[in-house]
Design an enzyme around this catalytic site. Structure first.
Site, PDB file in Angstrom:
ATOM      1  CB  SER A 181      -0.804   0.057   1.490  1.00  0.00           C
ATOM      2  OG  SER A 181       0.042  -0.134   2.714  1.00  0.00           O
ATOM      3  CG  HIS A 198      -0.918  -5.156   2.134  1.00  0.00           C
ATOM      4  ND1 HIS A 198      -0.301  -5.113   3.632  1.00  0.00           N
ATOM      5  CD2 HIS A 198      -0.954  -4.127   1.322  1.00  0.00           C
ATOM      6  CE1 HIS A 198       0.153  -3.663   3.261  1.00  0.00           C
ATOM      7  NE2 HIS A 198      -0.278  -3.999   2.542  1.00  0.00           N
ATOM      8  CG  HIS A 217       6.490  -8.698   9.239  1.00  0.00           C
ATOM      9  ND1 HIS A 217       7.202  -8.205   8.163  1.00  0.00           N
ATOM     10  CD2 HIS A 217       5.250  -7.788   9.150  1.00  0.00           C
ATOM     11  CE1 HIS A 217       6.531  -6.858   7.972  1.00  0.00           C
ATOM     12  NE2 HIS A 217       5.489  -7.195   8.052  1.00  0.00           N
ATOM     13  NE  ARG A 249       2.673  -3.274  12.810  1.00  0.00           N
ATOM     14  CZ  ARG A 249       2.577  -3.941  11.675  1.00  0.00           C
ATOM     15  NH1 ARG A 249       1.552  -3.048  10.568  1.00  0.00           N
ATOM     16  NH2 ARG A 249       3.045  -4.821  11.140  1.00  0.00           N
ATOM     17  CG  ASP A 269      -3.617  -8.312   9.625  1.00  0.00           C
ATOM     18  OD1 ASP A 269      -3.924  -7.573  10.496  1.00  0.00           O
ATOM     19  OD2 ASP A 269      -3.057  -8.902   8.560  1.00  0.00           O
TER      20      ASP A 269
END
Length: 441
Positions: free
Chosen positions: A241, A271, A318, A327, A373
Site C-alpha cells: 500500500s 496485505h 512477516h 503492534r 493482524d
C-alpha cells in the site's frame, strides 16, 4: 499558510538541501547488490526506496521517526482521560520529524474537523454499487470520487511552478485525511446498519469521531480506534500500500488517485485483507472443535491440520520482522487492560503460545511470530464490530496518515518518477551463462 504547513516548508527546504548534497557528492556510491532470487521473489531486501516517515527493523519492529510503539504510547499526547496516543500526534511526528505539543495535536484535530465535509456526489457514487459489494471496493470508489476536490489537479491544469507542487499536495493530503473517516463510516452504516447514518461530531478528536460515526460511543472503543489508527499508520515504504501510493504519486498523480491505488493493494489477501482471515480461522477452529475455549493441545492439532492441508495460519509470519510484531504486543497490552476475560482474546493468546513452536519445528516460516493482524480482529469483535470484511477499511483509514505524509515529502523533495529497470527470463539465462553483463543504467 497555517503554522504547521509553514514549519513543514522550512524543514523540507533543509532536508532538500541535504539530499542534493548527498546526490552530488555520493550519488554513485553502491548501497546493495541484487540477486536473481530477489528479482523473481518480490524484490525482498533490496534497498531502493527512501521513505522519511518510518523505518522497519527486523528485530525491533517499526520505528516512527526513531520512536518505537511503546515510546509513542508513552510520549504522544492523549485525549482527556485517555491512555492511548492520538493519531493526530503520530501524523505530526511523521510529517515534521519531531514530537508534537498538546497544542499541535489540538490544532490538527480542529483543522481536520473543519475540512471533513464530503460532497454528496461521493455518497451517490457509493450508493450506485450493490449493497453486496465488498466494503473495500466501496472505499475504492469513494476515494476517486473525492478526486474532484483535488487542489493539485486543478492547479496543475492551470499551470503552476514545480516548486509549488508540495503546497497543493499538502492541502490535498490534509483534506483527504479529514474526509476518509466520514466516507468509511458511511460505507459501514450503509452496508451493515440499514443506511442509518450518523453525523460527525466536530468536538471529538479524529479517532473518537470516527468511532462515533461508526456508531460506537463506548469510551473503550474510542480508545481502541486511537490505538488502531496509530499502530496501523505506516510500516516504512516497501509494503504494497505504501509503495503503490508512492509509485503512482511519482507520476505526479494527486493525493486522491495515489491513495486509491494504494488502497487497491491493501485490499489484497496477502496485505490488509489478512486481518479478517484471522478471525475466520479462529471461528472455524472453534466450530470444528465444538465451540467454547479449546485447549492448547486442540489448537496445536488444528494448526498442524491447517498446515497439512497446504494452508497458512493467518496472522503469523512477516516479510521483514523476525520477532513478535510490536503492534501485536501493543494490542495485547490494550486487551489486558480493557478486556482480559474476553474468550476470543484468550484464544488469540493461546494461539500465540502454540503457533510459533509448531512453525519453527516444521520450518514453515523464517518468522514464526504473530504480526499485527493476529490480534486486531478479536478486539473489534469484543466491542461488537463483527463485520470482518470491514476491518481492512479501518486499516485503510489509518494507513492514510503514513502514506500521505510521505507523499508530502515526495513532493517537497522533488523525487523523480519511479522507473526501475526490468529484464526478461531469457536475459537472466544469458547473464548466468556469462553472455551479457549487468548494467547500472
Amino acid at each position: 499558510m497555517s503554522y504547521i504547513k509553514e514549519k513543514f516548508k522550512v524543514k523540507a527546504d533543509e532536508l532538500s538541501a541535504e539530499v542534493k548534497d548527498l546526490l552530488k557528492n555520493h550519488g554513485s556510491k553502491v548501497i546493495g547488490d541484487v540477486t536473481i532470487a530477489q528479482a523473481y521473489q518480490g524484490m525482498r531486501g533490496i534497498t531502493g526506496l527512501v521513505t522519511e516517515t518510518s523505518l522497519l527493523d527486523a528485530n525491533e519492529g517499526i520505528r516512527f521517526r526513531g520512536y518505537s510503539i511503546p515510546e509513542l504510547r508513552e510520549t504522544l499526547p492523549k485525549a482527556t482521560g485517555g491512555a492511548e496516543p492520538l493519531p493526530e500526534g503520530l501524523f505530526y511526528l511523521m510529517l515534521m520529524g519531531e514530537l508534537p505539543t498538546e497544542a499541535d495535536v489540538q490544532h490538527l484535530s480542529s483543522v481536520w474537523a473543519r475540512r471533513s465535509h464530503v460532497p454528496n456526489h461521493v455518497f451517490d457514487a457509493i450508493e450506485a454499487l450493490p449493497i453486496t459489494t465488498h466494503p473495500m471496493t466501496m472505499f475504492n470508489v469513494g476515494i476517486p470520487a473525492l478526486q474532484t476536490e483535488s487542489l493539485f489537479a486543478k492547479a496543475y491544469s492551470e499551470g503552476i511552478n514545480k516548486k509549488d507542487y508540495w503546497s497543493y499536495m499538502y492541502e490535498d493530503a490534509m483534506n483527504l485525511i479529514a474526509r476518509l473517516p466520514r466516507v468509511a463510516a458511511y460505507i459501514y452504516r450503509r452496508k451493515y446498519k440499514g443506511g442509518q447514518h450518523i453525523q460527525p461530531d466536530g468536538l471529538l478528536d479524529w479517532g473518537a469521531n470516527f468511532a462515533h460515526m461508526l456508531g460506537y460511543d463506548n469510551e473503550g472503543f474510542k480508545e481502541l480506534m486511537r490505538l488502531y489508527m496509530t499502530i496501523h499508520a505506516d510500516h516504512e515504504g516497501g509494503n504494497v500500500s505504501a509503495h503503490t501510493t508512492h509509485l503512482v504519486g511519482s507520476a505526479l498523480s494527486d493525493a486522491y488517485l495515489s491513495f486509491a491505488a494504494g488502497m487497491n493493494g491493501l485490499a489484497g489477501p496477502l496485505h490488509g485483507l489478512a486481518n479478517q482471515e484471522v478471525i475466520r480461522w479462529i471461528l472455524a477452529m472453534q466450530e470444528e472443535l465444538g465451540g467454547g475455549t479449546p485447549t492448547k493441545d486442540q489448537i496445536e492439532k488444528y494448526v498442524r491440520k491447517t498446515l497439512a492441508d497446504g494452508k497458512v495460519v493467518p496472522g503469523y509470519g512477516h516479510a521483514v520482522l523476525r520477532k513478535t510484531d510490536p503492534r501485536f504486543t501493543a494490542q495485547m497490552e490494550f486487551a489486558k487492560t480493557h478486556l482480559p476475560e474476553d474468550e476470543l482474546v484468550k484464544i488469540v493468546w493461546m494461539v500465540y503460545d502454540v503457533v510459533p513452536g509448531v512453525l519453527t519445528e516444521l520450518g514453515k516460516a523464517k518468522n514464526p511470530w504473530p504480526n499485527v493482524d493476529a490480534h486486531s480482529g478479536a478486539l473489534l469483535v469484543h466491542y461488537g464490530m463483527v463485520e470482518y470484511e470491514f476491518y481492512t477499511v479501518l486499516f485503510g483509514v489509518s494507513r492514510a496518515l503514513g502514506v500521505l505524509a510521505s507523499l508530502c515529502w515526495d513532493r517537497a523533495l522533488g523525487l523523480s518518477i519511479e522507473r526501475p529497470k526490468s529484464v526478461t527470463t531469457e536475459w537472466m539465462k544469458s547473464f548466468v551463462e556469462g553472455k551479457v553483463e549487468a548494467s547500472a543504467e
